[in-house]
Write an enzyme that holds these catalytic residues in place. Sequence first.
Site, PDB file in Angstrom:
ATOM      1  N   ASN A 147      44.510  38.617  42.784  1.00 56.15           N
ATOM      2  CA  ASN A 147      45.843  39.225  42.851  1.00 56.15           C
ATOM      3  C   ASN A 147      46.492  39.374  41.477  1.00 56.15           C
ATOM      4  O   ASN A 147      47.702  39.550  41.373  1.00 56.15           O
ATOM      5  CB  ASN A 147      46.744  38.434  43.818  1.00 56.15           C
ATOM      6  CG  ASN A 147      46.792  36.959  43.488  1.00 56.15           C
ATOM      7  OD1 ASN A 147      46.425  36.555  42.390  1.00 56.15           O
ATOM      8  ND2 ASN A 147      47.231  36.151  44.427  1.00 56.15           N
ATOM      9  N   ARG A 285      54.835  30.051  37.776  1.00 48.26           N
ATOM     10  CA  ARG A 285      55.149  28.922  38.640  1.00 48.26           C
ATOM     11  C   ARG A 285      56.576  28.456  38.344  1.00 48.26           C
ATOM     12  O   ARG A 285      56.983  28.375  37.175  1.00 48.26           O
ATOM     13  CB  ARG A 285      54.196  27.743  38.419  1.00 48.26           C
ATOM     14  CG  ARG A 285      52.818  27.923  39.034  1.00 48.26           C
ATOM     15  CD  ARG A 285      52.867  28.028  40.562  1.00 48.26           C
ATOM     16  NE  ARG A 285      51.550  28.255  41.136  1.00 48.26           N
ATOM     17  CZ  ARG A 285      51.062  29.438  41.517  1.00 48.26           C
ATOM     18  NH1 ARG A 285      51.788  30.544  41.389  1.00 48.26           N
ATOM     19  NH2 ARG A 285      49.866  29.538  42.059  1.00 48.26           N
ATOM     20  N   GLN A 314      58.057  24.811  47.224  1.00 45.36           N
ATOM     21  CA  GLN A 314      58.080  25.982  48.089  1.00 45.36           C
ATOM     22  C   GLN A 314      57.764  25.565  49.518  1.00 45.36           C
ATOM     23  O   GLN A 314      56.774  24.857  49.703  1.00 45.36           O
ATOM     24  CB  GLN A 314      57.069  27.021  47.609  1.00 45.36           C
ATOM     25  CG  GLN A 314      57.534  27.699  46.335  1.00 45.36           C
ATOM     26  CD  GLN A 314      56.626  28.814  45.848  1.00 45.36           C
ATOM     27  OE1 GLN A 314      56.840  29.349  44.785  1.00 45.36           O
ATOM     28  NE2 GLN A 314      55.602  29.153  46.592  1.00 45.36           N
ATOM     29  N   HIS A 333      58.017  34.345  46.604  1.00 42.87           N
ATOM     30  CA  HIS A 333      56.582  34.264  46.272  1.00 42.87           C
ATOM     31  C   HIS A 333      55.743  35.289  47.047  1.00 42.87           C
ATOM     32  O   HIS A 333      54.900  34.923  47.889  1.00 42.87           O
ATOM     33  CB  HIS A 333      56.026  32.854  46.470  1.00 42.87           C
ATOM     34  CG  HIS A 333      54.829  32.607  45.579  1.00 42.87           C
ATOM     35  ND1 HIS A 333      54.386  31.366  45.250  1.00 42.87           N
ATOM     36  CD2 HIS A 333      54.002  33.484  44.945  1.00 42.87           C
ATOM     37  CE1 HIS A 333      53.321  31.477  44.456  1.00 42.87           C
ATOM     38  NE2 HIS A 333      53.083  32.766  44.264  1.00 42.87           N
TER      39      HIS A 333
HETATM   40  P1  NDP Z   1      44.189  33.466  33.802  1.00 37.43           P
HETATM   41  O1  NDP Z   1      43.425  32.193  33.894  1.00 37.43           O
HETATM   42  O2  NDP Z   1      43.454  34.736  33.674  1.00 37.43           O
HETATM   43  O3  NDP Z   1      45.204  33.401  32.591  1.00 37.43           O
HETATM   44  C1  NDP Z   1      45.960  32.304  32.267  1.00 37.43           C
HETATM   45  C2  NDP Z   1      46.179  32.318  30.784  1.00 37.43           C
HETATM   46  O4  NDP Z   1      47.135  31.298  30.447  1.00 37.43           O
HETATM   47  C3  NDP Z   1      44.937  32.037  29.968  1.00 37.43           C
HETATM   48  O5  NDP Z   1      44.803  33.047  29.011  1.00 37.43           O
HETATM   49  C4  NDP Z   1      45.256  30.677  29.366  1.00 37.43           C
HETATM   50  O6  NDP Z   1      44.703  30.495  28.117  1.00 37.43           O
HETATM   51  C5  NDP Z   1      46.736  30.761  29.188  1.00 37.43           C
HETATM   52  N1  NDP Z   1      47.386  29.480  28.935  1.00 37.43           N
HETATM   53  C6  NDP Z   1      47.149  28.289  29.521  1.00 37.43           C
HETATM   54  N2  NDP Z   1      47.969  27.366  28.998  1.00 37.43           N
HETATM   55  C7  NDP Z   1      48.733  27.986  28.082  1.00 37.43           C
HETATM   56  C8  NDP Z   1      49.752  27.556  27.191  1.00 37.43           C
HETATM   57  N3  NDP Z   1      50.131  26.272  27.162  1.00 37.43           N
HETATM   58  N4  NDP Z   1      50.319  28.469  26.374  1.00 37.43           N
HETATM   59  C9  NDP Z   1      49.916  29.756  26.386  1.00 37.43           C
HETATM   60  N5  NDP Z   1      48.935  30.217  27.203  1.00 37.43           N
HETATM   61  C10 NDP Z   1      48.361  29.339  28.036  1.00 37.43           C
HETATM   62  O7  NDP Z   1      45.134  33.490  35.098  1.00 37.43           O
HETATM   63  P2  NDP Z   1      45.983  34.695  35.696  1.00 37.43           P
HETATM   64  O8  NDP Z   1      46.521  35.504  34.577  1.00 37.43           O
HETATM   65  O9  NDP Z   1      45.232  35.383  36.774  1.00 37.43           O
HETATM   66  O10 NDP Z   1      47.143  33.856  36.410  1.00 37.43           O
HETATM   67  C11 NDP Z   1      48.063  33.089  35.641  1.00 37.43           C
HETATM   68  C12 NDP Z   1      48.971  32.291  36.547  1.00 37.43           C
HETATM   69  O11 NDP Z   1      49.814  33.166  37.275  1.00 37.43           O
HETATM   70  C13 NDP Z   1      48.250  31.477  37.639  1.00 37.43           C
HETATM   71  O12 NDP Z   1      47.776  30.264  37.159  1.00 37.43           O
HETATM   72  C14 NDP Z   1      49.358  31.283  38.639  1.00 37.43           C
HETATM   73  O13 NDP Z   1      50.133  30.162  38.309  1.00 37.43           O
HETATM   74  C15 NDP Z   1      50.209  32.537  38.485  1.00 37.43           C
HETATM   75  N6  NDP Z   1      50.011  33.464  39.612  1.00 37.43           N
HETATM   76  C16 NDP Z   1      51.092  33.821  40.373  1.00 37.43           C
HETATM   77  C17 NDP Z   1      50.947  34.641  41.467  1.00 37.43           C
HETATM   78  C18 NDP Z   1      52.118  35.085  42.278  1.00 37.43           C
HETATM   79  O14 NDP Z   1      51.936  35.544  43.414  1.00 37.43           O
HETATM   80  N7  NDP Z   1      53.334  34.982  41.776  1.00 37.43           N
HETATM   81  C19 NDP Z   1      49.625  35.115  41.886  1.00 37.43           C
HETATM   82  C20 NDP Z   1      48.573  34.790  40.946  1.00 37.43           C
HETATM   83  C21 NDP Z   1      48.770  33.955  39.890  1.00 37.43           C
HETATM   84  P3  NDP Z   1      43.168  30.229  27.851  1.00 37.43           P
HETATM   85  O15 NDP Z   1      42.432  30.416  29.123  1.00 37.43           O
HETATM   86  O16 NDP Z   1      42.948  31.322  26.863  1.00 37.43           O
HETATM   87  O17 NDP Z   1      43.127  28.853  27.355  1.00 37.43           O
END
Ligand code: NDP
Length: 400
Positions: A147, A285, A314, A333
């Site tokens: 998603n 989140r 939630q 959400h």
């Molecule tokens: P990804 O794993 O593709 O991306 C997450 C990114 O966050 C990675 O690039 C990671 O870095 C980076 N990251 C982690 N910690 C930090 C930090 N401290 N500072 C900066 N960057 C950081 O996940 P998605 O993009 O698919 O999803 C992200 C989040 O969105 C999910 O974990 C979830 O919480 C939320 N979400 C919400 C939804 C909704 O319905 N509202 C649905 C889907 C997701 P790296 O991996 O490079 O270390």
Amino acid sequence: MSKIVCVLYEDPVDGYPKSYARDGLPKLEHYPDGQLLPTPHKIDFKPGDLLGCVSGELGLRKFLENQGHQFVVTSDKDGENSVFDRELAYADVVISQPFWPAYITATRIAKAPKLKLAITAGIGSDHVDLKAAMERGITVAEVTYCNSVSVSEHIVMMILSLIRNYIPSYQWVVEKGWNIADCVARSYDLEGMTVGTVAAGRIGLATLRRLKAFDVKLHYTDRYRLSESVEKELGLTFHPNVESMVPFCDVVTINCPLHPETEHLFNDALIGKMKRGAYLINTARGKICDRDAVVRALESGQLAGYAGDVWFPQPPPKDHPWRTMPHHGMTPHTAGTSLAAQARYAAGVREILECWFEGRPIREEYLIVDKGKLAGTGAHSYTAGNVTEGAEEAAQFKER
Ligand code: NDP
């Protein structure tokens, strides 16, 4: 034979739909980076149907019962006497969702001696105490990418809604008014603004790509830098940390997972470093933002608007201040659970279950915790720890 306990959000108040607004869904070939869409042997549902609620059952019942497994689906997830709490004692596998999270805390893990696999029907497994899962050898998997694009569309919608003052303008129409001056006194153009994303993972990057068309200046921070070619293509400015990025931004969108590093990241101090009148969008989140700091910033005008669809816990209590704070554009959400997203995560959950029961490895990109440590996507994007503290408050939703 296994017992699978699945926690899904409640059915629509008027009952499970008998028909839909559209006939079917567009067919996608793969995700934007080439990753394969879910590949179960078969599905027993119609893509485009409401699968994410209790009666939708993620389209899994036939598949599981044909193999002799016991499949329990409930929305009753909070408190000690909930169906989830009771069934957990006998569960081998739990399927839960971020939208209506069954918090899998250390206390609950201790009460679930048979639990071996926790599947998130969606993305984001912060509702599971990952530290406790590692200690107990429970595999945690989610449907990576299912998603991400859905959420990036939601983010663009929210940015435009806040900046153009869409929601109050819509409200004037509903109230039979024609109050143009009231509508536009807070209405701006996105064009020319600076937008920054905290994280440029799947959602963050998809959002940057979509925003490029609006002629904005794009900034980002992440733990790992994007390739030079992507930075160049999108004209990105990289910042080594969030503190150094936010002073430049008119709009900040949060797209990192919730883990110990990001819990309450946006507090009074960080919001105080943002431009006065900036907009903050949080579809990642709820707990990444300090609840009361957001309210204070909207009341003082430090933030011109806050939108998101993630809360903690939630469902949030009825008196949660984000329901009534000024200039907000909150949703409950829904970003990652459009009918299109549901079809992908239902198929992804089925793929994970097929692998599990056939003894085949689960795709690396779906793994968060495996064999007692962070694995796959979990090893890349999370830090080990627990961010479920305070989840008990969800039980108060019905009371307050
Ligand atoms: P990804 O794993 O593709 O991306 C997450 C990114 O966050 C990675 O690039 C990671 O870095 C980076 N990251 C982690 N910690 C930090 C930090 N401290 N500072 C900066 N960057 C950081 O996940 P998605 O993009 O698919 O999803 C992200 C989040 O969105 C999910 O974990 C979830 O919480 C939320 N979400 C919400 C939804 C909704 O319905 N509202 C649905 C889907 C997701 P790296 O991996 O490079 O270390």
